[in-house]
Design a protein around this motif. Structure first.
Motif, PDB file in Angstrom:
ATOM      1  N   ILE A 134     -19.425 -25.118 -46.937  1.00  7.25           N
ATOM      2  CA  ILE A 134     -18.341 -24.628 -47.792  1.00  7.25           C
ATOM      3  C   ILE A 134     -17.507 -23.589 -47.035  1.00  7.25           C
ATOM      4  O   ILE A 134     -16.279 -23.645 -47.017  1.00  7.25           O
ATOM      5  CB  ILE A 134     -18.908 -24.025 -49.101  1.00  7.25           C
TER       6      ILE A 134
ATOM      7  N   GLY B 107     -15.413 -25.326 -44.551  1.00  6.97           N
ATOM      8  CA  GLY B 107     -14.307 -26.047 -45.185  1.00  6.97           C
ATOM      9  C   GLY B 107     -13.164 -25.124 -45.575  1.00  6.97           C
ATOM     10  O   GLY B 107     -11.990 -25.411 -45.326  1.00  6.97           O
ATOM     11  N   VAL B 108     -13.520 -23.975 -46.158  1.00  2.56           N
ATOM     12  CA  VAL B 108     -12.485 -23.034 -46.618  1.00  2.56           C
ATOM     13  C   VAL B 108     -11.709 -22.474 -45.422  1.00  2.56           C
ATOM     14  O   VAL B 108     -10.474 -22.453 -45.411  1.00  2.56           O
ATOM     15  CB  VAL B 108     -13.129 -21.897 -47.449  1.00  2.56           C
TER      16      VAL B 108
ATOM     17  N   ARG C 295     -11.523 -23.720 -42.386  1.00  2.29           N
ATOM     18  CA  ARG C 295     -10.820 -24.781 -41.663  1.00  2.29           C
ATOM     19  C   ARG C 295      -9.459 -25.038 -42.294  1.00  2.29           C
ATOM     20  O   ARG C 295      -8.444 -25.167 -41.614  1.00  2.29           O
ATOM     21  CB  ARG C 295     -11.652 -26.061 -41.666  1.00  2.29           C
ATOM     22  N   SER C 296      -9.449 -25.078 -43.659  1.00  2.00           N
ATOM     23  CA  SER C 296      -8.169 -25.355 -44.307  1.00  2.00           C
ATOM     24  C   SER C 296      -7.205 -24.181 -44.135  1.00  2.00           C
ATOM     25  O   SER C 296      -5.992 -24.362 -44.109  1.00  2.00           O
ATOM     26  CB  SER C 296      -8.379 -25.690 -45.786  1.00  2.00           C
ATOM     27  N   ALA C 297      -7.751 -22.969 -43.957  1.00  2.00           N
ATOM     28  CA  ALA C 297      -6.886 -21.803 -43.787  1.00  2.00           C
ATOM     29  C   ALA C 297      -6.372 -21.678 -42.349  1.00  2.00           C
ATOM     30  O   ALA C 297      -5.306 -21.109 -42.114  1.00  2.00           O
ATOM     31  CB  ALA C 297      -7.642 -20.540 -44.183  1.00  2.00           C
TER      32      ALA C 297
ATOM     33  N   LEU D  43      -6.188 -24.341 -39.821  1.00  2.00           N
ATOM     34  CA  LEU D  43      -6.360 -25.714 -39.333  1.00  2.00           C
ATOM     35  C   LEU D  43      -6.067 -25.844 -37.840  1.00  2.00           C
ATOM     36  O   LEU D  43      -6.856 -26.416 -37.091  1.00  2.00           O
ATOM     37  CB  LEU D  43      -5.454 -26.653 -40.144  1.00  2.00           C
TER      38      LEU D  43
ATOM     39  N   LYS E 116      -8.651 -26.726 -34.673  1.00  2.00           N
ATOM     40  CA  LYS E 116      -8.485 -27.901 -33.812  1.00  2.00           C
ATOM     41  C   LYS E 116      -8.468 -27.508 -32.344  1.00  2.00           C
ATOM     42  O   LYS E 116      -9.108 -28.155 -31.514  1.00  2.00           O
ATOM     43  CB  LYS E 116      -7.181 -28.619 -34.161  1.00  2.00           C
TER      44      LYS E 116
END
Lengths: 221, 97
Positions: A39, A42-43, A45-47, A49, A53
């Protein structure tokens, strides 16, 4: 006399199904432990991105794939070990268990080399105390050279998640050593293989967790 | 316990293992495609879920377990999925993540 025998029998009663179900409950707590990590990943990573990468590109997909195949192979030999002992082939079961341990150790050695390369680039986690004393890596210390927050987070999560996973590999390998000793002693045998079975369940769960770690760190760059 | 009557047969596990290796190679190759971030993540996670399913069902012997085991394991994963869904939907509407 016979009544006493019945009591002793009842006292030694062992419920294999119940034991296994209890062990699955423990495995669910492991799922929640790693679930929380996923979790957080995920949080963030979306913030961050792009930073995630860029940082993920520094991980070697070849090494990650090799380690995935090694762990999958170790799961196979673990299943074969249990099948062998249930079929009465104790010697084969012991060899398969040894191979599983060897594969687990190989995974750790490869992981060690991989981490070492990251240490060399000063990308290991650092305490705020080290940073405050000026002993931290410039890449992680606030200042002109510091990596963007997203990349610092990526490497932090990488070390925490693969580190916790590696700890589980170590525990699994040690447990296999104990199980091997018990098979050799005869206390784990074709009629009583429950401990080997639970050791296998644990090992497979560790494999399942790696199955999700692998794409998140090595593939979605 | 009639465990002694089973004979050693590696065929089933080896087939499952081959499928796992196939999916691993497939997911590595698919990750090279330029299909955007969401698509890549979706594919990678779907393949991972398939692999995890194979390990859980065959290697962890859920196929031989009573129904109650299957229900418990399903419940555990549904719980985890609920936690994911609630957390991510919360962050999605905060706009800070």
């Amino acid at each position: 006399m016979s009544e006493q025998a019945v009591t002793v029998e009842a006292f030694h009663h062992h419920d294999e199904d119940g034991t296994r179900l209890g062990f699955w409950l423990f495995l669910f707590t492991e799922l929640l432990l790693f679930g929380a990590f996923f979790i957080v990943y995920g949080v963030y990573r979306s913030a961050h991105l792009n930073d995630f990468k860029i940082a993920a590109e520094s991980l070697n997909t070849g090494i990650g794939t090799t380690n995935t195949i090694i762990l999958l192979a170790s799961s196979l030999t673990m299943v074969l070990s249990l099948n062998a002992i249930k079929a009465g082939r104790v010697k084969l079961a012991k060899s398969m268990l040894l191979i599983t341990m060897a594969l687990g150790t190989t995974f750790l050695i490869i992981k060690g080399f991989e981490w070492n390369a990251k240490f060399a680039h000063h990308l290991f986690l650092q305490t705020s105390a080290a940073i405050a004393e000026g002993k931290g890596s410039p890449l992680l210390t606030p200042g002109p050279e510091m990596l963007p927050d997203g990349q610092v987070l990526f490497y932090g999560l990488y070390f925490i998640m693969t580190g916790t996973h590696a700890l589980h590999i170590i525990i699994g390998a040690v447990w296999m050593g104990i199980v091997y000793f018990w098979i050799a002693k005869g206390s784990i045998n074709p009629d009583n293989a429950g401990v080997l079975e639970r050791c296998g369940l644990y090992w497979h769960l560790v494999d399942v967790i790696w199955i999700f770690l692998f794409p998140l760190y090595y593939l979605v760059a | 316990m009639n465990t002694k009557e089973q004979s050693f047969n590696p065929r089933g596990p080896i087939i499952v293992f081959s499928a796992l290796i196939f999916l691993t190679i497939a997911t590595v190759l698919l990750s090279g495609l330029d299909i955007g971030n969401t698509g890549a993540l979706l594919i990678a996670m779907s393949v991972a879920a398939m692999k995890a399913g194979l390990v859980l069902y065959f290697f962890m012997h859920l196929n031989h377990e009573p129904l109650i085991f299957k229900l418990f394991v399903t419940l555990a994963f549904v719980t985890l999925a609920t936690l994911f869904l609630l957390t991510f939907s919360d962050y999605a509407f905060r706009g800070i993540a």
